[in-house]
Motif scaffolding. Structure first.
Motif, short mmCIF file in Angstrom:
data_model
loop_
_atom_site.label_atom_id
_atom_site.label_comp_id
_atom_site.label_asym_id
_atom_site.label_seq_id
_atom_site.Cartn_x
_atom_site.Cartn_y
_atom_site.Cartn_z
N PHE A 71 0.83 -1.20 0.00
CA PHE A 71 0.00 0.00 0.00
C PHE A 71 0.87 1.25 0.00
O PHE A 71 0.65 2.19 -0.75
N ASP A 72 1.91 1.23 0.87
CA ASP A 72 2.75 2.41 1.05
C ASP A 72 4.08 2.16 0.35
O ASP A 72 4.82 1.25 0.72
N PHE A 73 4.40 2.98 -0.66
CA PHE A 73 5.61 2.69 -1.44
C PHE A 73 6.90 2.98 -0.68
O PHE A 73 7.98 2.66 -1.15
N ASP A 74 6.80 3.59 0.51
CA ASP A 74 8.00 3.75 1.35
C ASP A 74 8.25 2.49 2.19
O ASP A 74 9.13 2.47 3.05
N SER A 75 7.46 1.45 1.95
CA SER A 75 7.55 0.23 2.77
C SER A 75 8.92 -0.40 2.73
O SER A 75 9.57 -0.42 1.69
N LYS A 76 9.31 -0.95 3.87
CA LYS A 76 10.45 -1.85 3.92
C LYS A 76 9.98 -3.19 3.32
O LYS A 76 8.79 -3.44 3.25
N ALA A 77 10.93 -4.04 2.89
CA ALA A 77 10.54 -5.34 2.33
C ALA A 77 9.72 -6.12 3.37
O ALA A 77 10.13 -6.22 4.52
N PRO A 78 8.55 -6.66 2.97
CA PRO A 78 7.74 -7.43 3.92
C PRO A 78 8.51 -8.67 4.39
O PRO A 78 9.21 -9.30 3.60
N SER A 79 8.38 -9.00 5.66
CA SER A 79 9.15 -10.13 6.20
C SER A 79 8.41 -11.44 5.94
O SER A 79 7.25 -11.47 5.54
N ILE A 80 9.12 -12.51 6.23
CA ILE A 80 8.60 -13.86 6.05
C ILE A 80 7.39 -14.10 6.97
O ILE A 80 6.58 -14.97 6.73
N ASP A 81 7.27 -13.31 8.03
CA ASP A 81 6.18 -13.48 9.00
C ASP A 81 4.91 -12.72 8.62
O ASP A 81 3.94 -12.72 9.37
N THR A 82 4.92 -12.06 7.45
CA THR A 82 3.78 -11.22 7.06
C THR A 82 2.44 -11.97 7.12
O THR A 82 1.46 -11.46 7.67
N ALA A 83 2.43 -13.19 6.58
CA ALA A 83 1.17 -13.94 6.54
C ALA A 83 0.70 -14.33 7.95
O ALA A 83 -0.50 -14.49 8.19
N LEU A 84 1.64 -14.47 8.88
CA LEU A 84 1.28 -14.88 10.24
C LEU A 84 0.40 -13.81 10.90
O LEU A 84 -0.49 -14.13 11.68
N HIS A 85 0.67 -12.56 10.58
CA HIS A 85 -0.15 -11.46 11.11
C HIS A 85 -1.39 -11.25 10.24
O HIS A 85 -2.45 -10.89 10.73
N GLY A 86 -1.20 -11.45 8.93
CA GLY A 86 -2.24 -11.06 7.97
C GLY A 86 -3.51 -11.86 8.08
O GLY A 86 -4.61 -11.34 7.88
#
Ligand SMILES: [Zn+2]
Length: 705
Positions: A121-136
């Motif tokens: 969503f935000d182009f200033d984002s840091k690379a999403p981590s491997i744990d992204t889906a765990l929260h999502g």
């Protein structure tokens, strides 16, 4: 969930400040960062760099103008304690969840990682981590995922699941160990669906998920679960001997440090068989309790449990036999330890061979990261000091976990294949490939005498800038304090130590080398730079003048070189000695009998040492400066006056005078001498020893014949 605004905690730090939080309350993302920093500030809540946090907000989609749910989550890398907005990734939640539609199953879950970029969503984002889906896939607004030692102790206990169920009365779910990834995200959601109303989930062998409707509720929930776990462990440990009780007693601290300093260069040399490593040593009481215990031999080979722990500490530590090395001479230590290292390397190669897949990255350095020396302490070795220090902290986390798990049940580590799949995960390999290239002197340790100021300081800074760890030193405490403050400001704690050192006193030299061994593991580069000068006509030279010049310049270079060679031979990885001599070693001038002849002695001593030390792959080279005026102790006092008188010019005109009589008409600066030192040690001159490099703007009389 509790709604109190202050609470008494015994095992964790309650740091929430209502006023500070109220000031941020209009922005959920600011509150997320605030909460993350509080969680990261207490190492009992999570290890350095470990865990992640998230919140979900409703934002206006810039494309459609409609409202969209966005998840803000700590991105890949970084630490919760220092998390800033720039460390977050922001993703559309509905897009993230719709990835389920293209998910092909666990054998293909790694391909999902690249797709996270399609959810940004935000182009200033840091690379999403491997744990992204765990929260999502969890529906909660605020989520904390931490690696608290107290919870991992339960998560790594043989019957942890039953213990957690009983302890939390079914309010905390349990998901068996699985490598983090898209699939684990789905498993967390499944656990919640099957156990509606739970407040959190323990991940077997790994860590904790907790949540809340607000940042504060999530914070409090997290603290309560960890407090409860810690309380439970503490009561289980009461009256019990940790790790089956001690089987040996440590000698006093002075003796421990002496033993550690003696063995460190040998261990470092063996650990550096492939790449030069920097060491870290600790005799923390939690370490001593473990390494002196009955259960050490059973527990240490099992390895660690939380993936963060073993990624940093390797599959298992190397354990030394204190009896076998009890009375071994320092010079013979390396040979005595070699078979133990060979055995470890073989074990590591077997682990690699038995677990590898056709597409696994090649085997990495098979040398141990963590070395346990019963009675004495723990060493860790890595490419730089910070990484070695953090590995040490992580092994202390692992010790805490083993202690807790053993108190309530039986400790279990991850199966080796699971550990391997994390260590050699292609995504982990890609992360390593993205790391910046090491600097020229990365993994090197340099001791430069007289480095609190002047030329010595310039050399030490050049080495530090090039990636080396440095030991700065001086015989003047005031000057050393100033140098220390300067280095602290510029480099921070992991790059240098400051030690008193008088080059005429063998005892202070030996102490400085011991300190270098304890702080970094040994030494690779020694620069003899400490000096002073006295310029007088022959008839005015006193015996005292003569003695001090020969003591500092000649005997000093001799004693420091002798100590350096002792350490370098134990390491057996070669080394560099650079002697800062002077044009005066080659050129005869007036009023310079003692200084000039001492410099000539330094020069010839360098050549003699080069001839003797080649067989040890220790190079000895000379840098000859001339007339370096800036920031030098030499130019304080009468020397400048003496030289000015000798040449018939005013003191303030000396720099220009010196410059003019050179071929290049250049004023020589401390940085110029530092650059010359780097030329010798930077890797391009590895086949050069016994050489002289003049840095004097070009003085024909000083050309080496
Ligand atoms: Zn984790």
């Amino acid at each position: 969930m509790s709604s109190v605004s202050t609470k008494e905690f015994k095992y964790v730090s309650y740091l929430w400040d209502d006023e500070k939080a109220a000031a941020l309350a209009t922005n959920e993302v600011d509150l997320l960062i605030y909460r993350s920093n509080l969680l990261g500030a207490d190492l009992r809540l999570t290890n350095y760099g470990g865990g992640n946090t998230s919140c979900k907000t409703v934002e206006r989609d810039p494309l459609t103008g409609e409202e969209a749910e966005v998840m803000w989550i700590k991105g890949s890398g970084g630490d919760l304690g220092t998390l800033k907005r720039s460390g977050l990734a922001a993703l559309y939640v509905d897009r993230l969840r719709s990835m389920k539609n293209v998910y092909r199953g666990i054998d293909h879950e790694d391909e999902m990682v690249a797709l996270y970029n399609n959810c940004i969503f935000d182009f200033d984002s840091k690379a999403p981590s491997i744990d992204t889906a765990l929260h999502g896939f969890l529906p909660f607004k605020h989520i904390d995922h931490l690696h608290p030692d107290a919870v991992i102790a339960i998560a790594a206990a043989k019957d942890g699941k039953a213990i957690a169920k009983e302890l939390f009365k079914g309010k905390i779910g349990w998901v068996e160990w699985q490598r983090p990834g898209f699939d684990l995200g789905l498993k967390l959601r499944q656990c919640l669906d099957e156990n509606p109303g739970i407040n959190g989930i323990i991940l077997g062998s790994h860590g904790l998920f907790t949540w809340g409707d607000t940042a504060y509720e999530s914070y409090l929930n997290t603290l309560e679960v960890i407090e409860r776990s810690s309380e439970y462990l503490a009561s289980a440990m009461k009256g019990k001997k940790a790790f089956g009780g001690p089987r040996m007693v440590s000698p006093d601290r002075e003796e421990r440090l002496k033993k550690a300093a003696a063995i460190a260069p040998a261990l470092r040399g063996l650990c550096s068989a492939q790449v030069k490593m920097i060491g870290h040593f600790t005799d923390d009481e939690r370490v001593l309790e473990f390494i002196n215990s009955h259960d050490l031999d059973r527990l240490a080979p099992l390895g660690t449990s939380c993936p963060d722990h073993f990624l940093r500490t390797k599959i298992s530590p190397l354990v030394l036999d204190p009896v076998a090395i009890e009375n071994v001479e320092a010079g013979a230590l390396r040979e005595k330890l070699l078979p133990l290292f060979e055995e470890y390397r073989k074990m590591y190669a077997e682990y690699y061979e038995s677990c590898k897949e056709p597409n696994s990255p090649p085997m990495r350095d098979p040398n141990p990261v963590v070395i346990l020396y019963p009675g004495v302490g723990m060493f860790s070795f890595a490419k730089d000091k910070q990484t070695a220090r953090v590995a040490s902290e992580f092994y202390i986390n692992a010790i805490n976990v083993m202690k807790g798990a053993e108190a309530i049940s039986e400790y279990t580590s991850l199966p080796r294949k699971e550990a391997f799949d994390i260590e050699y995960w292609l995504l982990e390999e890609a992360k390593l490939q993205r790391m910046p290239k090491p600097k020229t002197l990365s993994g090197h340790i340099a001791l430069i005498t007289g480095s609190a100021g002047g030329i010595g300081k310039a050399i030490a800074k050049k080495m530090a800038d090039s990636g080396a760890c440095v030991i700065i030193n001086d015989n003047d405490p005031g000057r050393l304090e100033k140098g220390k403050a300067d280095f602290q400001r510029q480099y921070g704690k992991d790059v240098f130590i400051a030690e008193p050192l008088d080059v005429t006193d063998a005892a202070t030299i030996s102490r400085a080398f011991d300190s270098a061994a304890l702080a970094f593991g040994g030494v690779d580069i020694v620069v003899n730079c400490a000096g002073l000068s006295i310029s007088k006509p022959l008839e005015e030279h006193t015996e005292k003048d003569w003695d001090i010049l020969y003591d500092v310049l000649v005997k000093g270079q001799f004693l420091v070189t002798q100590a350096a060679v002792k350490t370098m031979r134990i390491q057996d990885t070669g080394g560099d000695i650079i002697n800062i001599v002077s044009k005066n070693a080659l050129v005869s001038g007036p009023n310079n009998a003692a200084y000039g002849s001492a410099k000539a002695a330094q020069l010839h001593l360098s050549r003699l040492n080069a001839a003797e030390l080649g067989k040890d792959r220790i190079r000895v080279n000379v840098v000859n400066p001339d007339a370096v005026i800036a920031d030098s102790k030499i130019w304080e006092g009468d020397w400048a006056k003496g030289r000015a008188a000798a040449y018939g010019v005013k003191v303030e005109d000396l720099p220009a005078y010196y410059a003019k009589r050179t071929l290049l008409n250049e004023i020589i600066l401390p940085e110029d001498i530092a650059n010359a030192c780097l030329v010798f040690v930077g890797g391009l001159m590895n086949k050069s020893t016994g050489n002289v490099l003049n840095v004097d703007g070009g003085v024909a009389m000083a050309f080496v014949r």
